[in-house]
Design a protein around this motif. Sequence first.
Motif, short mmCIF file in Angstrom:
data_model
loop_
_atom_site.label_atom_id
_atom_site.label_comp_id
_atom_site.label_asym_id
_atom_site.label_seq_id
_atom_site.Cartn_x
_atom_site.Cartn_y
_atom_site.Cartn_z
N GLU A 243 0.85 -1.19 0.00
CA GLU A 243 0.00 0.00 0.00
C GLU A 243 0.90 1.24 0.00
O GLU A 243 0.66 2.20 -0.74
N CYS B 47 -4.21 3.28 7.60
CA CYS B 47 -2.78 2.97 7.69
C CYS B 47 -1.89 4.05 7.10
O CYS B 47 -0.96 4.52 7.73
N PHE C 194 -12.03 10.02 8.83
CA PHE C 194 -11.99 8.71 8.18
C PHE C 194 -12.82 8.70 6.88
O PHE C 194 -12.39 8.18 5.86
N GLU C 195 -14.01 9.28 6.95
CA GLU C 195 -14.98 9.09 5.86
C GLU C 195 -15.05 10.22 4.87
O GLU C 195 -15.81 10.16 3.93
N GLY D 191 -8.45 4.14 2.19
CA GLY D 191 -8.41 2.68 2.12
C GLY D 191 -9.75 2.13 1.65
O GLY D 191 -10.68 2.89 1.35
N ASP D 192 -9.85 0.82 1.61
CA ASP D 192 -11.11 0.21 1.17
C ASP D 192 -12.23 0.49 2.17
O ASP D 192 -13.39 0.69 1.79
N GLY D 193 -11.89 0.54 3.44
CA GLY D 193 -12.91 0.84 4.45
C GLY D 193 -13.42 2.26 4.28
O GLY D 193 -14.63 2.52 4.27
N ALA D 194 -12.48 3.20 4.12
CA ALA D 194 -12.84 4.60 3.94
C ALA D 194 -13.68 4.79 2.69
O ALA D 194 -14.56 5.64 2.64
N ASN E 278 -6.68 -2.89 0.47
CA ASN E 278 -5.94 -4.01 1.04
C ASN E 278 -6.91 -5.01 1.67
O ASN E 278 -6.53 -5.87 2.45
N ALA F 5 -9.29 -4.99 3.89
CA ALA F 5 -9.74 -5.02 5.29
C ALA F 5 -9.39 -3.69 5.95
O ALA F 5 -8.68 -2.88 5.36
N TYR F 6 -9.90 -3.49 7.15
CA TYR F 6 -9.49 -2.34 7.97
C TYR F 6 -8.19 -2.73 8.64
O TYR F 6 -8.19 -3.33 9.71
N MET F 7 -7.08 -2.38 8.01
CA MET F 7 -5.80 -2.82 8.56
C MET F 7 -5.37 -1.96 9.74
O MET F 7 -4.85 -2.47 10.73
N ASN F 8 -5.62 -0.68 9.62
CA ASN F 8 -5.13 0.24 10.65
C ASN F 8 -5.65 -0.12 12.04
O ASN F 8 -4.97 0.07 13.04
N THR F 9 -6.86 -0.63 12.10
CA THR F 9 -7.45 -0.94 13.41
C THR F 9 -7.29 -2.41 13.77
O THR F 9 -7.85 -2.86 14.76
#
Lengths: 308, 392
Positions: A30, A53, A75-76, A110-113, A139, A141-145
Amino acid sequence: MDKFSVFSARLVEKGEYFTSGHRACQGCAEALAVRLVMKALGRNTIVAMATGCMEIVSSPLPTTAWEVPWIHVAFENASAVISGCESGMKAMMRKGKLPPKKINFVAMGGDGATADIGMGQLSGALERGHDMIYVCYDNEAYMNTGIQRSSSTPWGASTTTSPAGKVSKGQYTQKKDMPKIAIAHNIPYVATACPSFPFDLMDKVEKAAAIEGPAYLHILSVCPTGWRIPSEEAIKYGRLAVNTCVFPLYEYEHGEYSLTYRPHPILPVREYIEGQGRFRHLGSEDIDSIQERTRMEYEKLVKLSEED
Amino acid sequence: MAKERKGIEVSLAIAEAVGQADCDLISAYPITPQTHIVEHLSEMVADAHLDAEFVPVESEHSAMSVCCGAAAVGARTFTSTSSQGLALMAEIFFIASAMRLPVVMALANRSLSAPLSIWNDHSDTMMVRDGGWIHVFVENGQEAYDHVFWAFRVAEDPAVRLPVALNIDGFIMTHMIEPVDFEDDELIKRYIPEFRMEKPLHPDNPVSMGCFAMPEIYSEAQMTRERALVDSYATCVKAWEEWAAVTGRQYHPVETYRADDAEYCIVTMGSLGETAMAAVDELREQGEKVGVIKIRLWRPFPFDDLYRAAAGKHTLIVLDRAISFGGPGGPVALELRSALCNSPQAPVVVNYVAGLASRDVTVEDFKAIILGGKAKSAEGDVAGFTFYGLRG
Ligand SMILES: Cc1ncc(C[n+]2csc(CCOP(=O)(O)OP(=O)(O)O)c2C)c(N)n1
Ligand code: SF4
Ligand SMILES: [Mg+2]
């Protein structure tokens, strides 16, 4: 840039705008994707980044990895923040409060955002037609969390909130098709990319920057930590995702689809799935069903690109 | 626009003021009772009466986010919302002040759901009381018009750089037609100089905004934010003085009416102040030594002005238009109690909650509240709060 030229690498911008010293995990593709995107965009760029991330690894006060103007609000809302940057500057340039300048307005998340919490805001920004690029670093998934599932996590992947277990095969939903959602907004340019194909990726970024109006780039960004693979294998898994057609590389430009890379031969998905810890609980039939779905999806895409 | 007096709906006067302030970007999402403000602004943009970008977003969360992005590149920005809209944008409301982005917002105060109510009280603004913004309350159309300029002037001052919420009572003010003295454009231009951000987002001089903080630095970040808000008081007052110098209309952080020799004062915020004054006039005729204290500047809280206004008073009767559920009273009374508790001869504070969701608070009601408060004070029945005028 000629994608197949052996000189391609020499033509790549030498400057770094997402610089070393950030705190991404070893082998993070990433971070590589961000770096390549920034090389293609160059200096005259403003970046609005979502929480995740890449934001966290690049901006611990009082340091920054960014050599271009960069803003993180939440985030959003990266797409809304960049809408404000773009519209605010447009007004000020028109009114003579700022000298005119061509600037790339780029939102990243990211994909979550992108596919989850920021979906409405992204849709709003695309629909309003700002001259902007939105880059989703997927990536899966929510990697950061801590590797929680998102709607972009593929079926069967074990994450910390879609764990495989006695009665669970991990993620039980199919991956949300974000590029298609972007396409549904009738924007001029949408493309998928992967840093394992760096020149293709940078070509697409340059195209997105040149086009007026909104562009959407969806970049598969292998995360060794979350996918549970050795850190030196991120590039390999990116290639496998593309060569198995799990993640096809294509463009949608002014209403027309085109595959920018056709794997030959197409590798079995097994090669992509088997080495990843997140899929290790899957049996043969599961992999077969992923294979079948991958084939069908790819055929649809081939058809779309041949129709055009 | 030239100097002239007009009868105009207050929402339209606010929008016209935003136009006179030469705002660069407006982003908003419709919600009653804010709608007339943003409708008129979009009309002004459509008619080239105002050269600005109107960004019609898909939610209030985005409206505030767009304003943050625009302020970060150095644009003059405005938004407006109410109630549920404010609740939805709350996340970014807090971030705007932390990032020192001088957004100006007209907050058409409305009650919060549930039950759903479009009517006026202060429950929305109290929810974001601790959001780090400058909060000002106005009482009539003229004040609303004047304070749009004041808000830009204060927010963008290099010594302040904080967002400002201009609280206007929904319907009671936003939908009223009032006489408003419009000032001419040249005067406005002199009063609010062009917004110049020291370090905007621009490729010529890259900066990073909105970095994250480890515990080693988070407290310091909060401390600078607190200091900025507290220190903004001086600019708030200076901007009022400058406005008075050019228009003759003078405002203060705390204003009083017939309070000098009063023993009992009713404390209000917002448009009910005028009704309270009428009630005080009538009670004065009956020989009651009563007055009104009106809080105009809610954040930064004007402690010294309050001490001066409250000095020598026997009892303050605070009318709150919101509730801190499960707490010791309405938010304004709470603040007054805590501000005054250590001052010598602190007045007694009696608290009423009234006027929720535009429930009328008439002159008669005010008289009953003031006399009721006086009686409670005499009986020592001063803890907590009383719901005024409940049915059943
Ligand atoms: C409103 C809100 N909800 C939740 C979070 C917590 N949060 C921060 S980053 C993140 C996940 C980010 O995932 P993604 O967008 O896929 O980016 P990645 O870290 O995987 O690159 C979450 C859930 C937050 N910051 N804000
Ligand atoms: S968790 Fe994954 S995406 Fe995040 S920094 Fe590490 S490798 Fe990169
Ligand atoms: Mg992710």
